[in-house]
Design a protein around this motif. Structure first.
Motif, PDB file in Angstrom:
ATOM      1  N   LYS A  97       0.779  17.151 -24.078  1.00 54.10           N
ATOM      2  CA  LYS A  97       0.300  15.792 -24.358  1.00 54.10           C
ATOM      3  C   LYS A  97       1.477  14.882 -24.677  1.00 54.10           C
ATOM      4  O   LYS A  97       2.352  15.229 -25.465  1.00 54.10           O
ATOM      5  CB  LYS A  97      -0.675  15.806 -25.533  1.00 54.10           C
ATOM      6  CG  LYS A  97      -1.234  14.440 -25.913  1.00 54.10           C
ATOM      7  CD  LYS A  97      -2.211  14.560 -27.068  1.00 54.10           C
ATOM      8  CE  LYS A  97      -2.782  13.204 -27.454  1.00 54.10           C
ATOM      9  NZ  LYS A  97      -3.735  13.311 -28.590  1.00 54.10           N
ATOM     10  N   ARG A  98       1.466  13.694 -24.049  1.00 52.59           N
ATOM     11  CA  ARG A  98       2.491  12.684 -24.348  1.00 52.59           C
ATOM     12  C   ARG A  98       1.836  11.442 -24.915  1.00 52.59           C
ATOM     13  O   ARG A  98       0.861  10.923 -24.354  1.00 52.59           O
ATOM     14  CB  ARG A  98       3.273  12.314 -23.090  1.00 52.59           C
ATOM     15  CG  ARG A  98       4.273  11.187 -23.339  1.00 52.59           C
ATOM     16  CD  ARG A  98       5.057  10.859 -22.091  1.00 52.59           C
ATOM     17  NE  ARG A  98       5.983   9.767 -22.336  1.00 52.59           N
ATOM     18  CZ  ARG A  98       6.885   9.336 -21.471  1.00 52.59           C
ATOM     19  NH1 ARG A  98       6.986   9.912 -20.287  1.00 52.59           N
ATOM     20  NH2 ARG A  98       7.685   8.334 -21.765  1.00 52.59           N
ATOM     21  N   SER A  99       2.400  10.961 -26.024  1.00 54.52           N
ATOM     22  CA  SER A  99       1.988   9.690 -26.631  1.00 54.52           C
ATOM     23  C   SER A  99       3.255   8.919 -26.959  1.00 54.52           C
ATOM     24  O   SER A  99       3.967   9.254 -27.915  1.00 54.52           O
ATOM     25  CB  SER A  99       1.164   9.917 -27.901  1.00 54.52           C
ATOM     26  OG  SER A  99      -0.006  10.648 -27.630  1.00 54.52           O
ATOM     27  N   GLY A 100       3.571   7.920 -26.158  1.00 59.70           N
ATOM     28  CA  GLY A 100       4.795   7.164 -26.384  1.00 59.70           C
ATOM     29  C   GLY A 100       6.021   8.036 -26.213  1.00 59.70           C
ATOM     30  O   GLY A 100       6.221   8.678 -25.177  1.00 59.70           O
ATOM     31  N   ASP A 101       6.835   8.125 -27.252  1.00 63.04           N
ATOM     32  CA  ASP A 101       8.056   8.934 -27.205  1.00 63.04           C
ATOM     33  C   ASP A 101       7.852  10.347 -27.734  1.00 63.04           C
ATOM     34  O   ASP A 101       8.820  11.087 -27.905  1.00 63.04           O
ATOM     35  CB  ASP A 101       9.163   8.252 -28.022  1.00 63.04           C
ATOM     36  CG  ASP A 101       9.633   6.959 -27.393  1.00 63.04           C
ATOM     37  OD1 ASP A 101       9.522   6.837 -26.161  1.00 63.04           O
ATOM     38  OD2 ASP A 101      10.094   6.065 -28.134  1.00 63.04           O
ATOM     39  N   THR A 102       6.604  10.722 -27.985  1.00 64.50           N
ATOM     40  CA  THR A 102       6.309  12.035 -28.555  1.00 64.50           C
ATOM     41  C   THR A 102       5.623  12.925 -27.528  1.00 64.50           C
ATOM     42  O   THR A 102       4.682  12.494 -26.854  1.00 64.50           O
ATOM     43  CB  THR A 102       5.414  11.892 -29.800  1.00 64.50           C
ATOM     44  OG1 THR A 102       6.080  11.098 -30.778  1.00 64.50           O
ATOM     45  CG2 THR A 102       5.106  13.252 -30.394  1.00 64.50           C
ATOM     46  N   VAL A 103       6.098  14.152 -27.417  1.00 66.69           N
ATOM     47  CA  VAL A 103       5.463  15.149 -26.553  1.00 66.69           C
ATOM     48  C   VAL A 103       4.999  16.296 -27.445  1.00 66.69           C
ATOM     49  O   VAL A 103       5.800  16.889 -28.177  1.00 66.69           O
ATOM     50  CB  VAL A 103       6.423  15.677 -25.474  1.00 66.69           C
ATOM     51  CG1 VAL A 103       5.734  16.748 -24.642  1.00 66.69           C
ATOM     52  CG2 VAL A 103       6.904  14.536 -24.585  1.00 66.69           C
ATOM     53  N   LYS A 104       3.710  16.603 -27.379  1.00 64.59           N
ATOM     54  CA  LYS A 104       3.140  17.671 -28.185  1.00 64.59           C
ATOM     55  C   LYS A 104       2.700  18.813 -27.274  1.00 64.59           C
ATOM     56  O   LYS A 104       2.191  18.588 -26.176  1.00 64.59           O
ATOM     57  CB  LYS A 104       1.956  17.164 -29.004  1.00 64.59           C
ATOM     58  CG  LYS A 104       2.321  16.100 -30.041  1.00 64.59           C
ATOM     59  CD  LYS A 104       1.110  15.683 -30.855  1.00 64.59           C
ATOM     60  CE  LYS A 104       1.489  14.661 -31.926  1.00 64.59           C
ATOM     61  NZ  LYS A 104       0.321  14.246 -32.741  1.00 64.59           N
ATOM     62  N   THR A 105       2.895  20.043 -27.762  1.00 71.67           N
ATOM     63  CA  THR A 105       2.496  21.224 -27.004  1.00 71.67           C
ATOM     64  C   THR A 105       1.530  22.058 -27.845  1.00 71.67           C
ATOM     65  O   THR A 105       1.680  22.160 -29.064  1.00 71.67           O
ATOM     66  CB  THR A 105       3.720  22.070 -26.623  1.00 71.67           C
ATOM     67  OG1 THR A 105       4.431  22.444 -27.806  1.00 71.67           O
ATOM     68  CG2 THR A 105       4.657  21.280 -25.714  1.00 71.67           C
ATOM     69  N   TYR A 106       0.545  22.664 -27.161  1.00 64.44           N
ATOM     70  CA  TYR A 106      -0.506  23.421 -27.847  1.00 64.44           C
ATOM     71  C   TYR A 106      -0.867  24.669 -27.040  1.00 64.44           C
ATOM     72  O   TYR A 106      -0.619  24.754 -25.842  1.00 64.44           O
ATOM     73  CB  TYR A 106      -1.792  22.595 -27.978  1.00 64.44           C
ATOM     74  CG  TYR A 106      -1.683  21.243 -28.612  1.00 64.44           C
ATOM     75  CD1 TYR A 106      -1.992  21.052 -29.958  1.00 64.44           C
ATOM     76  CD2 TYR A 106      -1.316  20.128 -27.859  1.00 64.44           C
ATOM     77  CE1 TYR A 106      -1.938  19.788 -30.539  1.00 64.44           C
ATOM     78  CE2 TYR A 106      -1.254  18.871 -28.419  1.00 64.44           C
ATOM     79  CZ  TYR A 106      -1.561  18.705 -29.764  1.00 64.44           C
ATOM     80  OH  TYR A 106      -1.506  17.448 -30.321  1.00 64.44           O
ATOM     81  N   HIS A 107      -1.539  25.603 -27.733  1.00 62.24           N
ATOM     82  CA  HIS A 107      -2.206  26.701 -27.051  1.00 62.24           C
ATOM     83  C   HIS A 107      -3.560  26.920 -27.705  1.00 62.24           C
ATOM     84  O   HIS A 107      -3.825  26.453 -28.822  1.00 62.24           O
ATOM     85  CB  HIS A 107      -1.378  27.982 -27.062  1.00 62.24           C
ATOM     86  CG  HIS A 107      -0.999  28.460 -28.436  1.00 62.24           C
ATOM     87  ND1 HIS A 107      -1.904  28.944 -29.340  1.00 62.24           N
ATOM     88  CD2 HIS A 107       0.213  28.528 -29.046  1.00 62.24           C
ATOM     89  CE1 HIS A 107      -1.284  29.304 -30.442  1.00 62.24           C
ATOM     90  NE2 HIS A 107       0.012  29.050 -30.300  1.00 62.24           N
ATOM     91  N   SER A 108      -4.441  27.662 -26.995  1.00 61.04           N
ATOM     92  CA  SER A 108      -5.792  27.890 -27.495  1.00 61.04           C
ATOM     93  C   SER A 108      -6.355  29.143 -26.834  1.00 61.04           C
ATOM     94  O   SER A 108      -5.942  29.524 -25.738  1.00 61.04           O
ATOM     95  CB  SER A 108      -6.685  26.680 -27.173  1.00 61.04           C
ATOM     96  OG  SER A 108      -8.045  26.947 -27.483  1.00 61.04           O
ATOM     97  N   THR A 109      -7.296  29.761 -27.511  1.00 59.02           N
ATOM     98  CA  THR A 109      -7.994  30.911 -26.932  1.00 59.02           C
ATOM     99  C   THR A 109      -9.374  30.553 -26.400  1.00 59.02           C
ATOM    100  O   THR A 109     -10.024  31.386 -25.767  1.00 59.02           O
ATOM    101  CB  THR A 109      -8.142  32.035 -27.973  1.00 59.02           C
ATOM    102  OG1 THR A 109      -8.833  31.528 -29.121  1.00 59.02           O
ATOM    103  CG2 THR A 109      -6.769  32.552 -28.391  1.00 59.02           C
ATOM    104  N   ASP A 110      -9.822  29.316 -26.651  1.00 57.26           N
ATOM    105  CA  ASP A 110     -11.157  28.934 -26.193  1.00 57.26           C
ATOM    106  C   ASP A 110     -11.210  27.561 -25.528  1.00 57.26           C
ATOM    107  O   ASP A 110     -12.271  27.144 -25.045  1.00 57.26           O
ATOM    108  CB  ASP A 110     -12.159  28.973 -27.352  1.00 57.26           C
ATOM    109  CG  ASP A 110     -11.774  28.058 -28.515  1.00 57.26           C
ATOM    110  OD1 ASP A 110     -10.866  27.211 -28.351  1.00 57.26           O
ATOM    111  OD2 ASP A 110     -12.379  28.202 -29.593  1.00 57.26           O
ATOM    112  N   GLY A 111     -10.122  26.824 -25.503  1.00 53.04           N
ATOM    113  CA  GLY A 111     -10.110  25.499 -24.907  1.00 53.04           C
ATOM    114  C   GLY A 111     -10.727  24.429 -25.770  1.00 53.04           C
ATOM    115  O   GLY A 111     -10.853  23.270 -25.336  1.00 53.04           O
ATOM    116  N   GLU A 112     -11.090  24.781 -26.996  1.00 51.37           N
ATOM    117  CA  GLU A 112     -11.694  23.799 -27.902  1.00 51.37           C
ATOM    118  C   GLU A 112     -10.865  23.606 -29.163  1.00 51.37           C
ATOM    119  O   GLU A 112     -10.574  22.476 -29.558  1.00 51.37           O
ATOM    120  CB  GLU A 112     -13.120  24.239 -28.264  1.00 51.37           C
ATOM    121  CG  GLU A 112     -14.060  24.299 -27.068  1.00 51.37           C
ATOM    122  CD  GLU A 112     -15.455  24.748 -27.459  1.00 51.37           C
ATOM    123  OE1 GLU A 112     -15.678  25.016 -28.671  1.00 51.37           O
ATOM    124  OE2 GLU A 112     -16.318  24.848 -26.571  1.00 51.37           O
TER     125      GLU A 112
END
Length: 698
Positions: free
Chosen positions: A131-146
């Motif tokens: 995910k990118r918001s302006g100058d910030t890039v966030k990374t995530y993981h999930s086991t269920d997509g929620e």
């Protein structure tokens, strides 16, 4: 099959294709869409990348999520996942949420064009988000997509991306010239429009998408006993069919044939399971869910791995570890030899001398004892064999005569708490084509940053760089009873003559080199690089130009070694002129050359700066005979190559080798088979008895 039910898209090579279907954005269509990608390339890492990319040009903010339903295990660092990059150049700055064949998800990024890549995280998950918001890039993981768990947030101090970027899915096999397959579903936040290879992949990748297909997933095995388990699966989409026959395929690691369970008929999405009997205790198994629909489609879920326990629950005392006929046991150095090994440790049997079986065994992510029901020569196919996951014991002593020899590749111990025992590794020049600097390899090494590894009774020869080395910033490493000989001298190394023995990398701590023989190499016996702390005890260094070379800020205890047949005026233990911080305790070493034992640039001390608790040395006069009798993969069952090298030492020969072809070439050992009966209790004593059989016939 219903006409037009399936919609396909394929792009091979560096072409571009248009994608207009809304089903590529997860949740916007009634039918499921599966994206299948193939990609080659050496890696997405370092300062430049080589991979296949399925992407769109995006401006401004974005939020991309996808479920990776499978990634083929070509190498342990095969990887796939969503990526943003500023350009399509191989060295472009980028951010990627990656998933490996073991199911581990993490993130990596290159902060500037051409800069080294950095990484963070490492958790089992199949949903990946960027995910990118302006100058910030966030990374995530999930086991269920929620429920999304953050991995790392990058701001402008970490990486600065322009407003216009490329966003999509990437896959690299981590092996140039070989394709890896990755599958995805539930992609949202981007509609890829183009597909192309980035960097030098040697073989073209591609993309398939299929809409309206059956989907099935494999769950964790439950109620796992010594001989039984329950397999679980989920049919999430029939793909428009009226019914589906759902079953499972399973097999032991690393055998090739699948067994099939009984099937369950489903007429709507739902879960299914099968109770399976007749499994073998203390083994790893692969299992995958399969569905065959009434209109002819077949779908398979990702492969899951589980192990069966020891039903006897027997325990052997931890002190009953592997013993040796040599004066030096694998536990006599700083490393604790496989402290995790017990009577519950899963066993993986190698039944044929192939890279495919051995690679699959060493790349299981979990404690494992790798044993051999076959002898022979394993051709590594002109590439590394990485031992990438912790707690692996490769027990070459379990092979029938004449044991196991690995050729045409490096054994690269990238993990912690591993033991490499009683094998031969002969690299050679087979991987050199033209000006291939990537073939400037050691034959065996521990990778940078690893700890608590043991390399014992290993025969190592015909390296292009060093024969056997210990990585930078490692700790607690023992190399004992090894025959380290005939490094290729004037061969294919891009720097020219390079017939080197061993290098101990910068800041390696607590390295023990015990009872080895270095012979017919020119230099580095060993070279102790800057910041290292080492013990060099009761080794034979024979026919050499440079002995034990100490860099600045090194500490070493050099005791009981025999420096024989030197071809130099240099001292046996030396530092470069002007070095004042090479500190050594040097005692009870012998030489037959007219050279000093220690030069004036080494600062000698009266007390050992470091020493393993259990190490007892022998008089240096005993070192030569002892080591000639005890080094190498199988002292009581030596092959012609080991016999020739040791006989040449006894005969006082002096020579260098530029290619393995000068000394008989790669071996082709006979393939002999025997069935091993690994006991439910007493694993360590059983291993010790196998060890004694190949180490001594007395």
């Amino acid at each position: 099959m219903t006409p037009n039910r399936r919609a396909f898209l394929r792009a091979l090579g560096a072409g571009s294709v248009g994608v207009t279907t809304a089903s590529l954005v997860g949740g916007s269509a009634a039918a499921a869409t599966v994206i299948t990608m193939e990609g080659g390339g050496d890696d997405i890492w370092g300062t430049a990348d080589a991979f296949h990319y399925y992407y769109a040009a995006v401006s401004g903010d974005f939020d991309v999520a996808v479920q990776n339903t499978g990634i083929e295990s070509i190498e342990s660092w095969t990887k796939t996942g969503p990526m943003v990059r500023e350009s399509l150049d191989p060295n472009s700055k980028n951010v990627m949420v990656r998933r490996r064949p073991n199911g581990e998800s993490s993130m990596q990024y290159r902060p500037e064009d051409g800069a080294d890549t950095e990484s963070s995280g490492g958790t089992a998950a199949d949903w990946l988000r960027l995910k990118r918001s302006g100058d910030t890039v966030k990374t995530y993981h999930s086991t269920d997509g929620e429920s999304w768990t953050p991995i790392k947030t990058l701001d402008a101090s970490d990486i600065t991306l322009s407003d216009d970027v490329y966003v999509g899915l990437a896959v690299t096999s981590h092996l140039k010239g070989t394709l890896a397959t990755a599958t995805f579903q539930n992609l949202s936040g981007v509609s890829p429009e183009k597909s192309q290879d980035i960097g030098d992949v040697a073989v073209a990748g591609g993309v398939d998408t299929a809409t309206g297909v059956p989907l099935v997933s494999t769950g964790e095995a439950t109620d796992v006993g010594g001989g039984s388990a329950t397999f679980n699966g989920e049919l999430t989409d029939l793909g428009g069919a009226e019914s589906a026959e759902c079953h499972f395929e399973y097999r032991k690691v690393p055998t090739e044939s699948w067994e099939t369970t009984e099937s369950t008929t489903l007429t709507s999405p739902g879960s299914f399971g099968v109770d399976v009997e007749g499994l073998t205790a203390r083994r790893y198994y692969e299992v995958r869910a399969v569905t065959d629909t009434s209109d002819g489609d077949t779908a398979r879920g990702a492969t899951e791995v589980f192990s069966t326990p020891n039903p006897s629950n027997a325990k052997t005392p931890a002190h009953a570890g592997p013993d040796s006929a040599s004066r030096f046991d694998p536990g006599d150095g700083f490393a604790d030899a496989a402290p995790w090994l017990d009577d519950d440790t899963p066993v993986i049997k190698i039944t044929e001398p192939t890279r495919r079986q051995l690679e699959k065994a060493v790349n299981v992510d979990g404690e494992r004892l790798v044993v051999f029901e076959t002898s022979g020569t394993v051709d590594l196919g002109v590439r590394d064999l990485p031992v990438a996951y912790d707690k692996c014991y490769i027990a070459g002593q379990t092979a029938p005569s004449p044991g196991i020899t690995l050729i045409k590749g490096r054994v690269n111990v990238v993990a912690d708490d591993c033991v490499l025992h009683h094998v031969r590794v002969r690299l050679g020049d087979a991987g050199f084509e033209g000006d291939n600097e990537n073939w400037a390899l050691d034959a065996v090494n521990t990778a940078d940053g690893t700890e608590n590894n043991v390399i014992d009774h290993v025969s190592v020869s015909w390296s292009v760089d060093e024969c056997l080395s210990v990585g930078y910033e490692t700790s607690e490493t023992t190399v004992s009873n090894c025959l380290i000989a005939e490094a290729l001298n004037d061969s294919v190394h891009p720097k020219g003559e390079h017939g080197y023995g061993s290098l101990i990398g910068n800041d390696a701590k607590n390295v023990a080199l015990l009872g080895n023989v270095w012979a017919f190499n020119t230099d580095r016996h060993p070279r102790l690089k800057e910041g290292t702390e080492s013990v060099v005890a009761n080794n034979v260094i024979y026919d050499f130009e440079d002995g034990t070379w100490m860099d600045p800020d090194t500490e070493a205890s050099v005791v009981g070694n025999a420096y024989l047949a030197p071809n130099t005026d240099e001292a046996n233990v030396f530092a470069e002129d002007g070095v004042e911080t090479a500190v050594a305790y040097v005692k009870d070493n012998i030489t037959d050359g007219d050279v000093p034992m220690v030069d004036d640039d080494v600062t000698r001390v009266d007390e050992r700066p470091l020493w393993p608790d259990d190490l007892e040395t022998m008089p240096p006069e005993e070192t030569l005979n002892h080591n000639l009798a005890n080094v190498g993969a199988r002292p009581a069952d030596r092959t012609a190559t080991d016999e020739r090298i040791l006989e040449n030492i006894e005969a006082g020969e002096r020579y260098l080798v530029d290619s393995q072809t000068e000394v008989g070439g790669y071996p082709d050992l006979p393939v002999e088979s025997r069935e091993l009966s690994v006991p439910n209790g007493g694993t360590r004593p059983w291993l010790r008895s196998m060890t004694r059989q190949v180490e001594t016939d007395r």
